[in-house]
Design an enzyme around this catalytic site. Structure first.
Site, PDB file in Angstrom:
ATOM      1  N   CYS A   2       0.800  -1.279  -0.106  1.00 35.75           N
ATOM      2  CA  CYS A   2       0.123   0.036   0.133  1.00 35.75           C
ATOM      3  C   CYS A   2       1.043   1.146   0.063  1.00 35.75           C
ATOM      4  O   CYS A   2       2.109   0.968   0.237  1.00 35.75           O
ATOM      5  CB  CYS A   2      -0.839  -0.022   1.148  1.00 35.75           C
ATOM      6  SG  CYS A   2      -1.932  -1.308   1.507  1.00 35.75           S
ATOM      7  N   ARG A  27       1.811   1.066  -6.119  1.00 32.87           N
ATOM      8  CA  ARG A  27       1.961   0.256  -4.804  1.00 32.87           C
ATOM      9  C   ARG A  27       0.529  -0.061  -4.658  1.00 32.87           C
ATOM     10  O   ARG A  27       0.397  -1.334  -3.762  1.00 32.87           O
ATOM     11  CB  ARG A  27       2.422   0.968  -3.787  1.00 32.87           C
ATOM     12  CG  ARG A  27       3.782   1.556  -3.956  1.00 32.87           C
ATOM     13  CD  ARG A  27       4.147   2.445  -2.497  1.00 32.87           C
ATOM     14  NE  ARG A  27       4.429   1.602  -1.620  1.00 32.87           N
ATOM     15  CZ  ARG A  27       5.533   0.852  -1.386  1.00 32.87           C
ATOM     16  NH1 ARG A  27       6.465   1.086  -2.063  1.00 32.87           N
ATOM     17  NH2 ARG A  27       5.724   0.310  -0.341  1.00 32.87           N
ATOM     18  N   TRP A  74      -3.538  -1.724  -1.279  1.00 37.62           N
ATOM     19  CA  TRP A  74      -3.787  -3.048  -1.950  1.00 37.62           C
ATOM     20  C   TRP A  74      -4.298  -4.069  -1.089  1.00 37.62           C
ATOM     21  O   TRP A  74      -3.391  -4.432  -0.148  1.00 37.62           O
ATOM     22  CB  TRP A  74      -2.419  -3.421  -2.410  1.00 37.62           C
ATOM     23  CG  TRP A  74      -2.181  -4.626  -3.157  1.00 37.62           C
ATOM     24  CD1 TRP A  74      -1.911  -5.727  -2.611  1.00 37.62           C
ATOM     25  CD2 TRP A  74      -2.604  -4.969  -4.502  1.00 37.62           C
ATOM     26  NE1 TRP A  74      -1.889  -6.860  -3.506  1.00 37.62           N
ATOM     27  CE2 TRP A  74      -2.512  -6.469  -4.649  1.00 37.62           C
ATOM     28  CE3 TRP A  74      -3.091  -4.210  -5.634  1.00 37.62           C
ATOM     29  CZ2 TRP A  74      -2.538  -6.986  -6.052  1.00 37.62           C
ATOM     30  CZ3 TRP A  74      -3.099  -4.769  -6.836  1.00 37.62           C
ATOM     31  CH2 TRP A  74      -2.853  -6.147  -7.126  1.00 37.62           C
ATOM     32  N   ASN A 100       0.678  -0.173   6.117  1.00 33.64           N
ATOM     33  CA  ASN A 100       1.066  -1.032   4.923  1.00 33.64           C
ATOM     34  C   ASN A 100       1.847  -2.412   5.575  1.00 33.64           C
ATOM     35  O   ASN A 100       2.730  -2.228   6.133  1.00 33.64           O
ATOM     36  CB  ASN A 100       1.974  -0.302   4.057  1.00 33.64           C
ATOM     37  CG  ASN A 100       2.672  -1.088   2.965  1.00 33.64           C
ATOM     38  OD1 ASN A 100       2.149  -2.279   2.368  1.00 33.64           O
ATOM     39  ND2 ASN A 100       3.913  -0.885   2.441  1.00 33.64           N
ATOM     40  N   GLY A 101       1.245  -3.513   5.328  1.00 32.91           N
ATOM     41  CA  GLY A 101       1.733  -4.810   5.818  1.00 32.91           C
ATOM     42  C   GLY A 101       0.453  -5.793   6.261  1.00 32.91           C
ATOM     43  O   GLY A 101      -0.470  -5.476   5.741  1.00 32.91           O
ATOM     44  N   GLU A 481       6.756 -22.360 -19.175  1.00 30.80           N
ATOM     45  CA  GLU A 481       6.760 -21.043 -18.584  1.00 30.80           C
ATOM     46  C   GLU A 481       8.199 -20.235 -19.046  1.00 30.80           C
ATOM     47  O   GLU A 481       7.939 -19.087 -19.475  1.00 30.80           O
ATOM     48  CB  GLU A 481       6.751 -21.075 -17.180  1.00 30.80           C
ATOM     49  CG  GLU A 481       6.853 -19.553 -16.391  1.00 30.80           C
ATOM     50  CD  GLU A 481       5.735 -18.774 -16.840  1.00 30.80           C
ATOM     51  OE1 GLU A 481       4.722 -19.086 -17.373  1.00 30.80           O
ATOM     52  OE2 GLU A 481       5.735 -17.361 -16.788  1.00 30.80           O
ATOM     53  N   LYS A 485       7.686 -16.669 -21.213  1.00 31.57           N
ATOM     54  CA  LYS A 485       8.424 -15.276 -20.736  1.00 31.57           C
ATOM     55  C   LYS A 485       9.119 -14.903 -22.103  1.00 31.57           C
ATOM     56  O   LYS A 485       8.722 -13.817 -22.240  1.00 31.57           O
ATOM     57  CB  LYS A 485       9.472 -15.718 -19.668  1.00 31.57           C
ATOM     58  CG  LYS A 485       8.564 -15.916 -18.269  1.00 31.57           C
ATOM     59  CD  LYS A 485       8.032 -14.584 -17.801  1.00 31.57           C
ATOM     60  CE  LYS A 485       6.537 -14.371 -17.899  1.00 31.57           C
ATOM     61  NZ  LYS A 485       5.396 -15.168 -17.882  1.00 31.57           N
ATOM     62  N   GLU A 488       6.745 -13.816 -25.111  1.00 32.74           N
ATOM     63  CA  GLU A 488       5.711 -12.514 -24.956  1.00 32.74           C
ATOM     64  C   GLU A 488       6.444 -11.259 -24.593  1.00 32.74           C
ATOM     65  O   GLU A 488       5.869 -10.203 -25.057  1.00 32.74           O
ATOM     66  CB  GLU A 488       4.884 -12.679 -23.935  1.00 32.74           C
ATOM     67  CG  GLU A 488       5.487 -12.900 -22.288  1.00 32.74           C
ATOM     68  CD  GLU A 488       4.404 -13.033 -21.352  1.00 32.74           C
ATOM     69  OE1 GLU A 488       3.132 -12.586 -21.598  1.00 32.74           O
ATOM     70  OE2 GLU A 488       4.658 -13.609 -20.455  1.00 32.74           O
ATOM     71  N   HIS A 504      10.589 -36.844 -31.019  1.00 39.11           N
ATOM     72  CA  HIS A 504       9.218 -37.073 -31.545  1.00 39.11           C
ATOM     73  C   HIS A 504       9.034 -35.985 -32.558  1.00 39.11           C
ATOM     74  O   HIS A 504       7.746 -35.817 -32.660  1.00 39.11           O
ATOM     75  CB  HIS A 504       8.219 -37.336 -30.549  1.00 39.11           C
ATOM     76  CG  HIS A 504       8.442 -38.664 -29.882  1.00 39.11           C
ATOM     77  ND1 HIS A 504       8.321 -40.035 -30.219  1.00 39.11           N
ATOM     78  CD2 HIS A 504       8.765 -38.668 -28.633  1.00 39.11           C
ATOM     79  CE1 HIS A 504       8.794 -40.670 -29.435  1.00 39.11           C
ATOM     80  NE2 HIS A 504       8.917 -39.958 -28.321  1.00 39.11           N
ATOM     81  N   LYS A 603      -2.552  -6.769 -19.406  1.00 39.04           N
ATOM     82  CA  LYS A 603      -2.141  -7.490 -18.189  1.00 39.04           C
ATOM     83  C   LYS A 603      -3.321  -8.350 -17.552  1.00 39.04           C
ATOM     84  O   LYS A 603      -3.071  -9.469 -17.095  1.00 39.04           O
ATOM     85  CB  LYS A 603      -2.083  -6.517 -16.960  1.00 39.04           C
ATOM     86  CG  LYS A 603      -1.384  -7.029 -15.634  1.00 39.04           C
ATOM     87  CD  LYS A 603      -0.299  -7.673 -15.743  1.00 39.04           C
ATOM     88  CE  LYS A 603      -0.014  -8.401 -14.600  1.00 39.04           C
ATOM     89  NZ  LYS A 603       1.426  -9.555 -14.719  1.00 39.04           N
TER      90      LYS A 603
HETATM   91  C1  AGP Z   1       1.715 -14.173 -18.335  1.00 42.56           C
HETATM   92  O1  AGP Z   1       2.979 -13.667 -18.382  1.00 42.56           O
HETATM   93  C2  AGP Z   1       0.563 -13.343 -19.078  1.00 42.56           C
HETATM   94  N1  AGP Z   1       0.601 -12.051 -19.077  1.00 42.56           N
HETATM   95  C3  AGP Z   1      -0.560 -14.377 -19.326  1.00 42.56           C
HETATM   96  O2  AGP Z   1      -0.417 -15.501 -19.863  1.00 42.56           O
HETATM   97  C4  AGP Z   1      -1.329 -14.362 -18.103  1.00 42.56           C
HETATM   98  O3  AGP Z   1      -0.736 -15.426 -17.042  1.00 42.56           O
HETATM   99  C5  AGP Z   1      -2.823 -14.891 -18.307  1.00 42.56           C
HETATM  100  O4  AGP Z   1      -3.425 -14.102 -19.125  1.00 42.56           O
HETATM  101  C6  AGP Z   1      -3.731 -15.268 -17.153  1.00 42.56           C
HETATM  102  O5  AGP Z   1      -3.782 -14.286 -16.327  1.00 42.56           O
HETATM  103  P1  AGP Z   1      -4.376 -14.305 -14.773  1.00 42.56           P
HETATM  104  O6  AGP Z   1      -3.396 -14.885 -14.127  1.00 42.56           O
HETATM  105  O7  AGP Z   1      -4.418 -12.780 -14.268  1.00 42.56           O
HETATM  106  O8  AGP Z   1      -5.817 -15.068 -15.027  1.00 42.56           O
END
Ligand code: AGP
Length: 608
Positions: A2, A27, A74, A100-101, A481, A485, A488, A504, A603
């Protein structure tokens, strides 16, 4: 996380405080509020939503006041609504506090205060703290705060004002940052220097266990044990943009480096070493059903789906319970089958992903009990599940998820251990896993020290057009993963595969232009992975290995090796993902990509 701002001096307080918390919006931003000490007493205004909602509620108000505190929240305890927003006040409305905490023992303290006829209006741990200050108040505000904090367990950064003590702000820190700003006839308190930079660059960073009594003309600092501290004034040279990123070039890098703290927060107050049983209060209403469960479905998208995959390996091995991981977007349209005594877990950082929400509702329509593993308190998924565990990763600003992923995996590790203790895992085994979990934050710190080496490796491969990521067992989802990373944020095509699957088909891609990242830890499949590495090298493929510290064999069999510490095999993803996050970040930066806002991405995908 926060944001806290406090001011005492001759300026117009309210606009200064509002501007200050706007500088801290990164924050946390789900609710906000201000407390002003005016000529006619304490005035508190607070609203849910963005700071603009608070400004709207205050528009046209004129206050004759010389000090105040403000907060942008937050949520960690209690939904992000007006009732739970800070500042919180004592029942008499004479003391206001922002925090905050996380107060770990707030339930015990709340029961103690209720036995002394204190009543509560919110669901927060913060309101318990301000009532505890009141309970300890005997005419001196600083001493009342000191007494209250001596009863508290957990993390806090707080600022306190009272109509009984105009001209004074009391601030205190334990685990959550707090800084004083020293002006001419005015002083500041804040979570970081952003809100005060335009007025002063002379600051004092409070240390854990310190309490400050701030007036317009000076401030005194003591420890909780009342030992006087000599303030160390420092001069800040950072720009505002640097402040928000705490000196990192991007939020993503800041969030990668936050992981030792966020992982500690995911564990905070949840480990019972004696019983070897994690304490997950948000699931307690489902404990009986979890004990009887015969089938677990985990649904998610993207990075959260990779965390779910890790959960599958961990829970199936620890609990011997069938787990099915489902892409939410597929699950919702597939007329899924729910075997008897099924439960569904939805994993989502934002708690607003449309596909995951729809999959959750599909399960609920079939009468299946649901669990949420969510970061944003008060989000739709958090509210619609029957129980859940907040991952406490704090706001994740970078579009590419890093700290939320590791906190999701940490939370799944806690849930897996809890389920295993409900079945055949012994106290001793549970306690052993908890001991391994407690070491993870420091081990992540240790891996982050390899950043310079990883940056060097990135410089050799950032021009590649394709990458292959390989892993086996519980590190296969880590390969997925790591590939996500990279693709994207750098726009390089990257695929994750089970290492054995390479022969395969994907092996046809291998040549000197195809870097291959291999998670090759000292575990039961190490020799198999080494064979896969030999197959790659035989075709001139270049190999970047993630290996276990102490493995001296691998170095001369690959082109690069990044070591990670030893841990319990089912917890290795918490460590093996860290080098892959840093590798993707530095490659993307070298390619000149917009790391925090990659093209075409959002996001939170709140549409289908
Ligand atoms: C992850 O780096 C991406 N931004 C994306 O795959 C994300 O994980 C996915 O859209 C799911 O989002 P959420 O965890 O908010 O549901």
């Amino acid at each position: 996380m926060c944001g806290i701002v406090g001011y005492i001096g001759q300026r117009d307080v309210l606009p200064l405080l509002l501007k200050g918390i706007k500088r801290l919006e990164y924050r946390g931003y789900d609710s906000s509020g201000v407390a002003l000490i005016c000529t006619d007493g304490l005035v508190v205004t607070k609203e849910a939503g963005k700071i603009a909602q608070l400004e709207k509620a205050l528009s046209g108000s004129e206050y004759d006041c010389l000090q105040g505190i403000a907060h942008t929240r937050w949520a960690t305890h209690g939904a992000p609504n007006q009732k739970n927003a800070h500042p919180h006040t004592d029942s008499a409305g004479e003391i206001a506090l922002v925090h905050n905490g996380i107060i770990e023992n707030y339930r015990t303290l709340k029961k103690f205060l209720e036995r002394h006829n204190y009543t509560f209006r919110s669901e927060t741990d913060t309101e318990v703290l301000v009532q505890l200050v009141r309970y300890n108040y005997q005419g001196n505000l600083t001493e009342a705060v000191r007494s209250a904090l001596s009863q508290v367990e957990g993390a806090y950064g707080i600022a306190v004002v009272s109509s009984m003590h105009p001209g004074t702000i009391v601030a205190a820190r334990m685990g959550s940052p707090l800084v004083l700003g020293s002006g001419d006839g005015e002083n500041f308190v804040a979570s970081d220097v952003a809100p005060m930079l335009e007025y002063t660059n002379r600051v004092v960073y409070l240390d854990d266990g310190e309490i400050a009594t701030v007036t317009a003309d000076n401030f005194t600092i003591t420890t909780i044990q009342n030992v006087t501290i000599t303030p160390q004034i420092e001069e800040v040279s950072w720009s505002l943009d640097q402040i928000e990123k705490e000196g990192y070039d991007h939020f993503m890098l800041k969030e990668i480096h936050e992981q030792p703290v966020t992982l500690a927060n995911a564990l905070r107050g949840r480990l019972n070493r004696e019983s070897g049983i994690p304490v997950l209060g948000g699931l307690s209403n489902l404990y009986d059903e979890m004990r009887e469960m015969k089938n677990l479905i985990i649904t998610a998208c993207g990075t959260s789906w990779h965390a779910a995959m890790i959960g599958e390996y961990l829970i199936e091995e620890l609990v011997r319970l069938p787990v099915a991981v489902e892409y939410a977007s597929e699950f919702r349209y597939r007329s899924p089958i729910f075997p008897r005594k099924s439960m569904l877990a939805a994993i989502s950082q934002s708690g607003e992903t449309a596909d995951t929400l729809a999959a959750l509702r599909e399960a609920k329509n079939h009468g299946v009990s649901t669990i949420g593993l969510v970061n944003v308190v008060g989000s739709t998924i958090a509210r619609e599940t029957d129980g859940g565990v907040f991952i406490h990763a704090g706001p994740e600003i970078g579009v590419a998820s890093t700290k939320a992923f590791t906190s999701q995996v940490m939370t799944l590790s806690l849930i897996g251990t809890l389920l295993a203790r409900m079945n055949n895992l012994s106290v001793q085994q549970g306690a052993e896993i908890i001991e391994y979990l407690e070491r993870i934050p420091d081990q992540v710190s240790h891996i982050l020290k390899s950043e310079a080496q990883i940056k060097e490796i990135a410089s050799a491969y950032y021009k590649a057009n394709n990458f292959l990521y390989l892993g086996r067992g519980i590190n296969f989802p880590v390969a997925l993963e790591g590939a996500l990373k990279l693709k994207e944020i750098s726009y390089i095509h990257a695929e994750g595969y089970p290492a054995a699957e390479m022969k395969h088909g994907p092996i046809a891609l291998i040549d000197e232009n195809m870097p291959v990242v291999v998670i090759a830890l000292k575990d039961s499949v190490y020799d198999k992975v080494m064979s896969n590495i030999a197959e790659v090298r035989a075709r001139n493929g270049r190999v970047i290995a993630i290996a276990t510290e102490g493995d001296t064999e691998i170095a001369d069999k690959v082109n690069h090796v990044i070591y990670i510490p030893q841990t319990y095999r089912l917890l290795t993803p918490l460590l093996s993902i860290i080098p892959l996050q840093l590798l993707a970040y530095h490659i993307a930066v070298m390619r000149g990509c917009n790391v925090d806002q990659p093209r075409n991405l959002a996001k939170s995908v709140t549409v289908e």
